[in-house]
Design a protein around this motif. Structure first.
Motif, PDB file in Angstrom:
ATOM      1  N   SER A 211      -7.365  55.309  45.744  1.00  0.00           N
ATOM      2  CA  SER A 211      -6.129  56.077  45.915  1.00  0.00           C
ATOM      3  C   SER A 211      -5.163  55.904  44.748  1.00  0.00           C
ATOM      4  CB  SER A 211      -5.427  55.677  47.217  1.00  0.00           C
ATOM      5  OG  SER A 211      -5.051  54.314  47.181  1.00  0.00           O
ATOM      6  N   HIS A 212      -5.419  54.906  43.883  1.00  0.00           N
ATOM      7  CA  HIS A 212      -4.548  54.649  42.739  1.00  0.00           C
ATOM      8  C   HIS A 212      -5.149  55.095  41.410  1.00  0.00           C
ATOM      9  CE1 HIS A 212      -2.049  52.358  45.423  1.00  0.00           C
ATOM     10  NE2 HIS A 212      -2.977  51.441  45.632  1.00  0.00           N
ATOM     11  N   LEU A 213      -6.290  55.754  41.426  1.00  0.00           N
ATOM     12  CA  LEU A 213      -7.035  55.969  40.187  1.00  0.00           C
ATOM     13  C   LEU A 213      -7.082  57.441  39.760  1.00  0.00           C
ATOM     14  CD1 LEU A 213     -10.055  53.559  40.738  1.00  0.00           C
ATOM     15  CD2 LEU A 213      -7.758  53.064  39.861  1.00  0.00           C
ATOM     16  N   MET A 214      -7.083  57.617  38.437  1.00  0.00           N
ATOM     17  CA  MET A 214      -7.236  58.937  37.831  1.00  0.00           C
ATOM     18  C   MET A 214      -8.231  58.832  36.683  1.00  0.00           C
ATOM     19  SD  MET A 214      -3.245  60.248  37.880  1.00  0.00           S
ATOM     20  CE  MET A 214      -3.448  61.136  36.354  1.00  0.00           C
ATOM     21  N   LEU A 215      -8.663  60.000  36.203  1.00  0.00           N
ATOM     22  CA  LEU A 215      -9.629  60.072  35.107  1.00  0.00           C
ATOM     23  C   LEU A 215      -9.049  60.871  33.951  1.00  0.00           C
ATOM     24  CD1 LEU A 215     -12.812  60.876  37.217  1.00  0.00           C
ATOM     25  CD2 LEU A 215     -12.253  58.679  36.151  1.00  0.00           C
ATOM     26  N   GLU A 216      -9.446  60.513  32.750  1.00  0.00           N
ATOM     27  CA  GLU A 216      -8.962  61.198  31.548  1.00  0.00           C
ATOM     28  C   GLU A 216      -9.988  61.047  30.437  1.00  0.00           C
ATOM     29  OE1 GLU A 216      -6.484  58.488  28.815  1.00  0.00           O
ATOM     30  OE2 GLU A 216      -5.523  58.272  30.783  1.00  0.00           O
ATOM     31  N   THR A 217      -9.829  61.868  29.397  1.00  0.00           N
ATOM     32  CA  THR A 217     -10.684  61.702  28.213  1.00  0.00           C
ATOM     33  C   THR A 217      -9.936  61.112  27.028  1.00  0.00           C
ATOM     34  OG1 THR A 217     -10.238  63.944  27.404  1.00  0.00           O
ATOM     35  CG2 THR A 217     -12.191  63.639  28.827  1.00  0.00           C
ATOM     36  N   ASP A 218      -8.631  61.368  26.908  1.00  0.00           N
ATOM     37  CA  ASP A 218      -7.870  61.078  25.686  1.00  0.00           C
ATOM     38  C   ASP A 218      -8.513  61.772  24.486  1.00  0.00           C
ATOM     39  OD1 ASP A 218      -5.669  60.095  24.310  1.00  0.00           O
ATOM     40  OD2 ASP A 218      -6.642  58.207  23.790  1.00  0.00           O
ATOM     41  N   SER A 219      -9.245  62.852  24.749  1.00  0.00           N
ATOM     42  CA  SER A 219      -9.926  63.561  23.674  1.00  0.00           C
ATOM     43  C   SER A 219      -8.894  64.162  22.701  1.00  0.00           C
ATOM     44  CB  SER A 219     -10.837  64.644  24.253  1.00  0.00           C
ATOM     45  OG  SER A 219     -10.104  65.504  25.099  1.00  0.00           O
ATOM     46  N   PRO A 220      -9.261  64.217  21.413  1.00  0.00           N
ATOM     47  CA  PRO A 220     -10.613  64.079  20.843  1.00  0.00           C
ATOM     48  C   PRO A 220     -11.072  62.650  20.579  1.00  0.00           C
ATOM     49  CG  PRO A 220      -9.063  64.618  19.107  1.00  0.00           C
ATOM     50  CD  PRO A 220      -8.275  64.648  20.396  1.00  0.00           C
ATOM     51  N   TYR A 221     -10.388  61.671  21.171  1.00  0.00           N
ATOM     52  CA  TYR A 221     -10.696  60.260  20.926  1.00  0.00           C
ATOM     53  C   TYR A 221     -11.501  59.668  22.087  1.00  0.00           C
ATOM     54  CZ  TYR A 221      -6.564  61.660  18.360  1.00  0.00           C
ATOM     55  OH  TYR A 221      -5.672  62.380  17.604  1.00  0.00           O
ATOM     56  N   LEU A 222     -11.979  58.424  21.903  1.00  0.00           N
ATOM     57  CA  LEU A 222     -12.575  57.603  22.962  1.00  0.00           C
ATOM     58  C   LEU A 222     -13.750  58.273  23.669  1.00  0.00           C
ATOM     59  CD1 LEU A 222      -9.326  56.076  24.528  1.00  0.00           C
ATOM     60  CD2 LEU A 222     -10.746  55.174  22.670  1.00  0.00           C
ATOM     61  N   THR A 223     -14.650  58.824  22.902  1.00  0.00           N
ATOM     62  CA  THR A 223     -15.819  59.499  23.458  1.00  0.00           C
ATOM     63  C   THR A 223     -16.660  58.533  24.288  1.00  0.00           C
ATOM     64  OG1 THR A 223     -15.845  60.834  21.456  1.00  0.00           O
ATOM     65  CG2 THR A 223     -17.792  60.952  22.871  1.00  0.00           C
ATOM     66  N   PRO A 224     -17.013  58.919  25.517  1.00  0.00           N
ATOM     67  CA  PRO A 224     -17.776  58.007  26.374  1.00  0.00           C
ATOM     68  C   PRO A 224     -19.237  57.904  25.961  1.00  0.00           C
ATOM     69  CG  PRO A 224     -17.500  60.112  27.460  1.00  0.00           C
ATOM     70  CD  PRO A 224     -16.690  60.190  26.192  1.00  0.00           C
ATOM     71  N   VAL A 225     -19.873  56.826  26.405  1.00  0.00           N
ATOM     72  CA  VAL A 225     -21.326  56.720  26.350  1.00  0.00           C
ATOM     73  C   VAL A 225     -21.881  57.853  27.231  1.00  0.00           C
ATOM     74  CG1 VAL A 225     -23.280  55.246  26.977  1.00  0.00           C
ATOM     75  CG2 VAL A 225     -21.194  54.214  26.008  1.00  0.00           C
ATOM     76  N   PRO A 226     -22.870  58.612  26.801  1.00  0.00           N
ATOM     77  CA  PRO A 226     -23.800  58.368  25.697  1.00  0.00           C
ATOM     78  C   PRO A 226     -23.498  59.161  24.431  1.00  0.00           C
ATOM     79  CG  PRO A 226     -24.732  60.022  27.111  1.00  0.00           C
ATOM     80  CD  PRO A 226     -23.376  59.687  27.685  1.00  0.00           C
ATOM     81  N   TYR A 227     -22.262  59.598  24.223  1.00  0.00           N
ATOM     82  CA  TYR A 227     -21.933  60.444  23.073  1.00  0.00           C
ATOM     83  C   TYR A 227     -21.022  59.744  22.070  1.00  0.00           C
ATOM     84  CZ  TYR A 227     -24.080  63.981  25.937  1.00  0.00           C
ATOM     85  OH  TYR A 227     -24.981  64.686  26.706  1.00  0.00           O
ATOM     86  N   ARG A 228     -21.017  58.430  22.066  1.00  0.00           N
ATOM     87  CA  ARG A 228     -20.215  57.672  21.108  1.00  0.00           C
ATOM     88  C   ARG A 228     -20.537  58.130  19.689  1.00  0.00           C
ATOM     89  NH1 ARG A 228     -16.208  55.569  21.298  1.00  0.00           N
ATOM     90  NH2 ARG A 228     -16.502  53.457  20.504  1.00  0.00           N
ATOM     91  N   GLY A 229     -19.483  58.246  18.872  1.00  0.00           N
ATOM     92  CA  GLY A 229     -19.667  58.693  17.505  1.00  0.00           C
ATOM     93  C   GLY A 229     -19.483  60.177  17.316  1.00  0.00           C
ATOM     94  N   LYS A 230     -19.413  60.932  18.427  1.00  0.00           N
ATOM     95  CA  LYS A 230     -19.180  62.370  18.362  1.00  0.00           C
ATOM     96  C   LYS A 230     -17.758  62.666  18.848  1.00  0.00           C
ATOM     97  CE  LYS A 230     -24.032  63.521  19.159  1.00  0.00           C
ATOM     98  NZ  LYS A 230     -25.002  64.308  19.971  1.00  0.00           N
TER      99      LYS A 230
END
Length: 275
Positions: A211-230
């Protein structure tokens, strides 16, 4: 443009996600925003909150929100831009904050890694913007980099924030997360949650109630696994959602539903627009 994650995830995501924090004005997206939004929609990301970091980028965020139905804006001065903050800048942010589809004051906070701006100056700028959020009855979106104790101290000093806020790209410990949750803040996880070296952050995610959580990308930064480096983009939010679902032992659809509801609640987003 590399869109490999969207075609893979579209069929597997018969539900809605919201990217609660990205930067659509970034140079990396120049000329391709419509494609970025199309990729996001195909991946189940139906709304996007884009944030400014100074007057110019905040104005760009407002313009993007006006131009695109799924986009909403936040306006504010990032701690790395604190050196230029004066009454004129504050007035600029206040004017932008009154525009249609502006949902929060942010990205604001403290960054003790950035050079050339003292902690005292950053705290002054942060506190002025917390006061502005109270005045305008808006939530805040907080950047916290190596400044956990002072972030909490500034928020305590500001007093009750009626609309609460979001701890963007959370990097603190469970104690800080619990205190902020008690103060009406959401804890937002980015692609960092998927990183190999993020074991402590994953423990925080496990411990906190959804109930306290949200999701974000902070894109174009902090690319998640499995796309690190892109280059990152809102369409990749599903990878952070999957990690959170795994940590919680819940179906991905449940995590998507509840984090979407949390984001709509804190930002007063129109849930009808998701259908």
């Amino acid at each position: 443009m590399n869109i490999e994650p969207t075609t893979q995830t579209a069929a597997a995501l018969p539900f809605t996600l919201i990217d609660s924090h990205c930067h659509l004005h970034a140079e990396e997206y120049q000329g391709v925003v419509p494609q970025i939004l199309a990729n996001a929609a195909q991946a189940g990301v139906r709304q996007i909150v884009t944030l400014g970091t100074d007057c110019t980028s905040s104005a760009a965020a407002v313009a993007l929100a006006a131009a695109y139905r799924p986009v909403f804006a936040c306006v504010g001065v990032h701690p790395e831009e604190a050196a230029g903050f004066d009454e004129g800048v504050l007035a600029c942010i206040a004017e932008l904050a009154r525009k249609e589809k502006v949902v929060a004051i942010g990205e604001i906070g403290l960054d003790y890694v950035c050079s050339g701006i003292t902690a005292a100056e950053q705290q002054r700028v942060f506190s002025r913007q917390l006061a502005l959020a109270k005045e305008l009855n808006l939530p805040v979106v907080i950047h916290d980099r190596n400044a956990h104790g002072d972030i909490a101290a500034c928020i305590r000093k500001a007093g009750h924030l009626p609309r609460g806020g979001v701890m963007h790209c959370f990097s603190g410990d469970l104690r800080l997360a619990q205190e902020m949750a008690e103060r009406g803040f959401m804890i937002a996880f980015s692609g960092v949650l998927t990183f190999k070296n993020a074991a402590l952050l994953r423990e925080v995610a496990r411990a906190l109630d959804l109930s306290h959580l949200m999701l974000e990308t902070d894109s174009p930064y902090l690319t998640p696994v499995p796309y690190r480096g892109k280059r990152n983009e809102p369409a990749r939010l599903v990878h952070t959602a999957r990690m959170l679902a795994d940590l919680k032992g819940l179906p991905l659809a449940e995590v998507a539903r509840r984090t979407t509801a949390n984001t709509c609640k804190i930002f007063h987003l129109p849930e009808a627009a998701l259908s």
